[in-house]
Design an enzyme around this catalytic site. Structure first.
Site, PDB file in Angstrom:
ATOM      1  N   TYR A 178       6.323 -10.717   6.263  1.00 54.98           N
ATOM      2  CA  TYR A 178       6.395  -8.992   6.922  1.00 54.98           C
ATOM      3  C   TYR A 178       6.570  -8.973   7.850  1.00 54.98           C
ATOM      4  O   TYR A 178       5.981  -9.994   8.681  1.00 54.98           O
ATOM      5  CB  TYR A 178       4.925  -8.826   6.386  1.00 54.98           C
ATOM      6  CG  TYR A 178       4.460  -8.173   4.257  1.00 54.98           C
ATOM      7  CD1 TYR A 178       4.649  -7.025   4.599  1.00 54.98           C
ATOM      8  CD2 TYR A 178       4.397  -9.381   4.019  1.00 54.98           C
ATOM      9  CE1 TYR A 178       3.978  -7.256   3.544  1.00 54.98           C
ATOM     10  CE2 TYR A 178       3.380  -8.884   3.542  1.00 54.98           C
ATOM     11  CZ  TYR A 178       3.699  -8.007   2.277  1.00 54.98           C
ATOM     12  OH  TYR A 178       3.453  -7.659   1.226  1.00 54.98           O
TER      13      TYR A 178
ATOM     14  N   ASP B 136       1.178  -1.473   0.078  1.00 59.20           N
ATOM     15  CA  ASP B 136       0.245  -0.009   0.072  1.00 59.20           C
ATOM     16  C   ASP B 136       1.041   1.127   0.269  1.00 59.20           C
ATOM     17  O   ASP B 136       1.897   1.247   0.631  1.00 59.20           O
ATOM     18  CB  ASP B 136      -0.987  -0.174   0.683  1.00 59.20           C
ATOM     19  CG  ASP B 136      -2.267  -1.188   1.319  1.00 59.20           C
ATOM     20  OD1 ASP B 136      -2.163  -1.350   0.130  1.00 59.20           O
ATOM     21  OD2 ASP B 136      -2.168  -1.001   2.175  1.00 59.20           O
TER      22      ASP B 136
END
Length: 342
Positions: free
Chosen positions: A130, A66
């Site tokens: 992540y 994002d």
């Protein structure tokens, strides 16, 4: 191979690892058209124009991120088709050329490998990791060192119940339907994912924190590993009754975000005592993206894509630069729903 006027030219496919600070970008994906927003891919493909490929170079990104999200190591494949009689670039020359022509200082190409012509950076990935960075003991945003801003989520709270967070994370491990973390109306064909690892650990003291601040500020890292994550799911932390008064810090813009940001948000809620570990299990099993706790999403700027690993390529792609000598890419489960890989 080329066709028509490009006959005789040689096409070579490469796997490229690259990193970026996501603050200035509207995500990793290219933004097409006349919008002012720009993605990391726009700059990579602009640099690739200088390679003078017979066919324009397009980066096929492994993992979408994002706006505001960073990457220690993302990956992409690309084809470079040189004119007849010219040999393919070596991976080293390709890496150097792309870095030379990149026009944004927050992007860097780490390494490149030659791969088979049918290799796909997105579908062939066997593991994605992540990490999310938190800072506690930060009553106001201006109390965070300038070098840490946009690189962690600053929480007002001085304390997190890490044991409870770890207990809650156990409920997320394994194969589950993560619909409860998915935005209503999402186009995903399947919300079943396998979360292999979810950890909560203290970070070493930041080198950017002055000694007089080090007792107040503490840093934490959450890590999540899976073959793939749901990319756009329900916003999971901070919107309604949460704010500075509840120990949270500045939450930034809300909007859609990744599964990792929602899992982080839920675990932070547990650490602050707003949710219990058992409630996390109930939320997961509800499969309801519209539940009252599913409006939470952690800020984008604390999230980093740490690594993308591949199996079946032997030593060729074992060297994810983020974990060059410490991990084997070892292929595991078969690729999931292609349109949802991120």
């Amino acid at each position: 191979m080329g066709s028509g006027w490009a006959a005789g030219s040689v096409r070579a496919r490469y796997l490229v690892y690259f990193q970026y600070l996501g603050t200035d970008f509207n995500g990793v994906a290219a933004v097409r058209g006349a919008q002012r927003a720009v993605g990391v891919q726009n700059y990579l493909e602009e640099a690739a124009e200088r390679l003078k490929s017979v066919v324009p170079v397009k980066f096929i990104i492994s993992s979408r991120t994002d706006a505001g999200v960073h990457a220690l190591s993302n990956a992409a494949h690309l084809d470079v088709q040189r004119r007849s009689g010219q040999p393919p670039f070596s991976p080293e020359v390709l890496t150097q050329a792309l870095n030379t022509h990149l026009r944004h200082p927050a992007i860097r190409v780490l390494q490149a490998f030659r791969v088979p012509s049918d290799f796909h950076a997105r579908y062939a990935a066997t593991s994605r990791t992540y990490l999310y960075r938190l800072a506690t003991g930060c009553p106001r945003p201006d109390q965070l060192p300038v070098f840490e801003r946009n690189r962690c989520w600053a929480l007002r709270a001085d304390y997190l119940d890490v044991a409870a967070m770890r207990e809650a994370a156990q409920h997320l491990l394994g194969t589950h339907d993560f619909s409860a973390f998915q935005s209503a109306g999402s186009p995903s064909t399947s919300s079943v994912r396998t979360l292999r690892r979810a950890s909560v650990s203290p970070d070493p003291a930041s080198p950017f924190v002055l000694p007089q601040e080090s007792r107040r500020l503490r840093f934490w890292t959450l890590e999540f590993e899976s073959q793939s994550f749901l990319y756009r799911q329900v916003d999971s932390v901070l919107r309604l009754s949460w704010g500075w008064g509840r120990g949270l810090g500045h939450c930034g813009s809300l909007g859609l975000g990744s599964q990792v940001r929602r899992m982080t948000a839920i675990l932070v809620a547990v650490g602050l005592g707003t949710l219990t570990p058992t409630e996390v299990k109930v939320i997961l099993e509800s499969r309801d993206p519209l539940g009252k706790h599913q409006t939470r999403v952690a800020p984008a700027h604390g999230l980093f894509l740490k690594s993308v690993l591949y199996g079946g390529l032997g030593d060729l792609a074992a060297g994810n630069p983020a974990q060059q000598e410490s991990q084997d890419p070892g292929g595991r489960e078969a690729p999931g729903q292609p349109e949802d890989l991120s």
